[in-house]
Design an enzyme around this catalytic site. Structure first.
Site, mmCIF file in Angstrom:
data_model
loop_
_atom_site.group_PDB
_atom_site.id
_atom_site.type_symbol
_atom_site.label_atom_id
_atom_site.label_comp_id
_atom_site.label_asym_id
_atom_site.label_seq_id
_atom_site.Cartn_x
_atom_site.Cartn_y
_atom_site.Cartn_z
ATOM 1 N N HIS A 1 -8.964 21.811 -79.085
ATOM 2 C CA HIS A 1 -10.255 22.446 -79.379
ATOM 3 C C HIS A 1 -11.293 21.792 -78.480
ATOM 4 C CE1 HIS A 1 -13.156 24.656 -81.942
ATOM 5 N NE2 HIS A 1 -13.975 23.703 -81.499
ATOM 6 N N CYS A 2 -11.925 22.596 -77.644
ATOM 7 C CA CYS A 2 -12.871 22.062 -76.661
ATOM 8 C C CYS A 2 -14.301 22.193 -77.176
ATOM 9 C CB CYS A 2 -12.729 22.813 -75.338
ATOM 10 S SG CYS A 2 -13.860 22.214 -74.064
ATOM 11 N N PRO A 3 -14.988 21.083 -77.409
ATOM 12 C CA PRO A 3 -16.374 21.162 -77.891
ATOM 13 C C PRO A 3 -17.333 21.693 -76.836
ATOM 14 C CG PRO A 3 -15.782 18.882 -77.410
ATOM 15 C CD PRO A 3 -14.529 19.683 -77.266
ATOM 16 N N GLY B 1 -16.876 25.350 -77.286
ATOM 17 C CA GLY B 1 -16.993 25.754 -78.686
ATOM 18 C C GLY B 1 -15.880 26.664 -79.145
#
Length: 338
Positions: free
Chosen positions: A171-173, A176
Site C-alpha cells: 500500500h503506497c501512501p 493513496g
C-alpha cells in the site's frame, strides 16, 4: 428509473471497506487519497517552476535550446501525472467478499491444519490454511476472517483499505492506493517518469547555467531558481530512482514487495518466476484483467441472497486453470505460507 431502484443503493455506496469512491463509483481511491495532494505538489511545483524559467529564458538567451527543454519538461510532467492518476484511481484488484462460505470452499477433512476457525455462519469450522498448487509448487493460502474466503496465491489483506487484493505488492501512501494486480504497471511507469523528470530537470538546470559565461558562483546567484531546482532534483532522484530500480529488480525476478520482504525468493525457488523477458511481457504486454467487482451494480436487496464471491472461481479467473489447483493435505514440496 423505477421507484424500487431509487430506494436501492449501489455496491460502492454500501461497500464495507475504507475506499473512497468518486464519479458514481467509477473512480476507486484508497482511504488516504488526500496524500495525493502532497505528491502532486512535490512533482508539480518544481516542474512548473522549471517550465516558467525555461519560458522566460526563451526570449533572453538560446531560444532553440530552451524551447526544446521546455517541451521535454512538459511531456514528462504530463506523463508522470497521467500514470499517477491511473495508479491511484482504479480498482487495484479488490477481491469480492463472501457473505457466507460456499461448499466449494470447505476443504476435505484430510486437509492438515494446526488451527481452525469458525466462519460467520457459526456452524462451519474451517482450517486456517490450506494448500494450493502453483506451477508445481505447494503454496499455503490463508483464510481471511474479514472477507470470509481463502485468499488466492499472492493475494493479501490490506489493513489500510480493509480489502483482500489480488497480487498485492504494497500500500503506497504517496499515491493513496494499494499497488497490486490491476495498477502495478501504471505504478512502475509513474516511478520511471518521475525518475526521468528528476534527472531531466537536474541536468538541464545545470546545463542552462553553464551556458552563461562567467564565474560559477556569480551565475548561480543570478539564476538561483535553477540552482535550487537542480539541488532538489538531485536529492529526490536518490529516493525515487532507488525505488524504481528496486521495482525493476522485482519485475526481473517476478516478486512482489510483500514476497520479497516475507519470503526472500532470491534465496529460494520462486514458483512465479518465468525468466526476465517473460516477466516483463507478463507485466507490460498482457491484458489487464477486468475488476472482480462492478461497484456501480445495484447492491443485493437481501443480504443472505448473494454470495459476492467464491474463492474457487476467483482462483480460476485470476491465475487460470493450468496454473492453480486446489489440493487437500500436504505436499512433499516446500510449503510457503501465504
Amino acid at each position: 428509473m423505477s421507484s424500487q431502484n431509487l430506494e436501492r443503493q449501489r455496491i460502492y455506496q454500501v461497500w464495507p471497506a475504507k475506499n473512497k469512491f468518486y464519479c458514481g463509483g467509477r473512480l476507486v481511491f484508497g482511504p488516504d487519497a488526500s496524500s495525493l495532494l502532497l505528491t502532486t505538489c512535490m512533482i508539480g511545483g518544481p516542474a512548473i517552476a522549471f517550465s516558467i524559467r525555461m519560458a522566460y529564458l526563451i526570449s533572453h538567451r538560446h531560444p532553440f535550446f530552451h524551447s526544446l527543454t521546455l517541451i521535454g519538461a512538459i511531456l514528462l510532467t504530463f506523463m508522470a501525472f497521467t500514470f499517477l492518476f491511473l495508479t491511484s484511481s482504479r480498482d487495484p484488484g479488490i477481491i469480492p467478499r463472501n457473505k457466507q462460505v460456499s461448499e466449494a470452499e470447505i476443504p476435505d477433512v484430510t486437509t492438515q491444519s494446526t488451527e481452525w476457525v469458525t466462519s460467520k455462519l457459526g456452524s462451519v469450522k474451517l482450517p486456517r490454511t490450506k494448500d494450493v498448487m502453483v506451477n508445481g509448487f505447494t503454496v499455503k493460502v490463508k483464510f481471511c476472517d474479514t472477507c470470509q474466503l481463502y485468499r488466492p496465491p499472492r493475494a493479501f489483506h490490506c489493513s489500510i483499505c480493509n480489502n483482500c487484493v489480488q497480487r498485492f505488492d504494497h500500500h503506497c501512501p504517496w499515491v493513496g492506493q494499494c499497488i497490486a494486480l490491476r495498477n502495478y504497471p501504471f505504478f512502475v511507469c509513474f516511478l520511471s517518469c518521475s525518475t526521468l523528470l528528476c534527472i531531466y530537470v537536474f541536468v538541464f538546470s545545470w546545463v542552462s547555467m553553464l551556458k552563461v559565461h562567467g564565474e560559477f558562483y556569480v551565475v548561480l546567484a543570478d539564476d538561483l531558481i535553477l540552482g535550487v531546482l537542480g539541488l532538489y532534483c538531485f536529492v529526490s532522484v536518490w529516493f525515487v530512482g532507488g525505488l524504481t530500480v528496486f521495482h525493476f529488480y522485482l519485475i526481473c525476478t517476478n516478486q512482489t514487495t510483500c514476497e520479497n520482504f516475507r519470503y526472500h525468493y532470491d534465496k529460494k525457488e520462486n514458483p512465479y518466476r518465468k525468466g526476465i523477458l517473460e516477466n516483463f511481457k507478463e507485466l507490460f504486454f498482457a491484458k489487464i484483467p477486468p475488476p472482480l467487482i462492478n461497484f456501480r451494480d445495484w447492491s443485493p436487496e437481501e443480504e443472505d441472497d448473494v454470495e459476492v464471491g467464491s474463492i474457487a472461481s476467483e482462483l480460476v479467473r485470476a491465475f487460470g486453470p493450468k496454473d492453480t489447483k486446489m489440493s487437500s493435505g500436504k505436499s512433499d514440496s516446500e510449503a510457503r505460507e501465504r
